[in-house]
Design a protein around this motif. Structure first.
Motif: not given
Length: 291
Positions: A229-251
């Motif tokens: 949706a961000a790409a199709e509306t010209g918005a910036t998508y802030v990808d948290l997937s790599r940075a938040s790896e290992g910081h999930d609720a199980c830690q």
């Protein structure tokens, strides 16, 4: 020649002294105006569950002054108008979420220069239904097998594709229309569950071991829909997937960015803590090149 040069220096000094005496000094440069910044979005933007609460917000929104918009505004020197609200859906951009709470898009204007948000996780109750349904199934199976996968299959991802994605796209476009001069950024959601079941996680997040990848895949699907949706509306998508790896609720409490359903520190479970909100601010500043 030396005498002539000396006379020129005296003349220049006399002129400088006279100008200074008349107060004709060069005007000081005006201080730069703070960036007009509006924060929209749901509880992941409001930092619902993190203290202290924002006294300017409705208590129903549970907005924190430690949320990533406040952290960002302080770091980049922006003038923040924060209308984030816990539980917000895309429909609350154009309509009032609670009595006395204005539609979030009302905060935008032609003067706005920066807009951030997280939105979409509450549409169709995706987050809460996933956690409740899978936790209920997990408890019933004592954490064994994949009961939630068997019960619900593609239901959640189908809802994301057919309902959430177009709604997020429309919300982003509406924000751009209300603030045509603004940079608009939408953040993905940080990981709630790890990629694989971990020992001891069931006590904090009662999801059956075989359903952990299923819950994770639903979040992957949601974040991809937001990114699209961000790409199709010209918005910036802030990808948290790599940075938040290992910081999930199980830690552990000193590592996780998202608090678990049980034995967490936030008064609203399964939401980012202050550490997670600060990280979201850092990543957004970096994605927008505002550092």
């Amino acid at each position: 020649m030396a005498i002539r040069a000396f006379r020129k220096q005296l003349a220049a000094l006399a002129v400088t002294t006279a100008v200074a005496g008349l107060g004709l000094t060069a005007p000081a440069q005006a201080a730069p105006q703070p960036l007009p910044y509006v924060a929209l979005g749901d509880s992941y933007s409001a930092a619902s569950g993190v203290l202290p609460l924002d006294p300017t917000a409705s208590l129903l929104c549970a907005r924190s002054t430690a949320n990533y918009p406040h952290v960002m505004a302080e770091r980049i020197g922006a003038a923040l108008k924060d209308v984030t609200c816990g539980g917000a859906q895309t429909k609350d951009f154009a309509g009032s979420q609670y009595p006395g709470v204005a539609p979030q898009l009302d905060a935008l204007s032609a003067d706005t220069r920066l807009v951030t948000m997280t939105i979409g996780g509450n549409d169709n109750s995706t987050f809460i239904n996933t956690i409740l349904a899978c936790a209920t199934a997990g408890i019933a199976s004592a954490g064994q097998g994949h009961p939630c996968t068997s019960l619900y299959g593609d239901k959640f991802t189908d809802d994301i594709d057919t309902k959430t994605y177009p709604a997020v796209k429309a919300a982003l476009q509406a924000a751009r229309n209300k603030a045509p001069g603004a940079r608009v950024a939408i953040l993905g959601y940080p990981w709630i569950m790890p990629a694989k079941a971990q020992a001891g996680c069931f006590l904090k997040m009662p999801i059956a071991s075989g359903d952990v990848p299923y819950v994770r895949d639903i979040q992957i699907h949601l974040n991809r829909a937001v990114e699209r949706a961000a790409a199709e509306t010209g918005a910036t998508y802030v990808d948290l997937s790599r940075a938040s790896e290992g910081h999930d609720a199980c830690q552990s409490s000193g590592t996780r960015w998202v608090e678990p359903a049980l034995f967490g520190t936030n008064f609203v479970p399964v939401h980012p803590n202050a550490r997670g909100e600060a990280a979201m601010a850092d990543l957004t500043i970096g994605a927008l090149g505002l550092g």
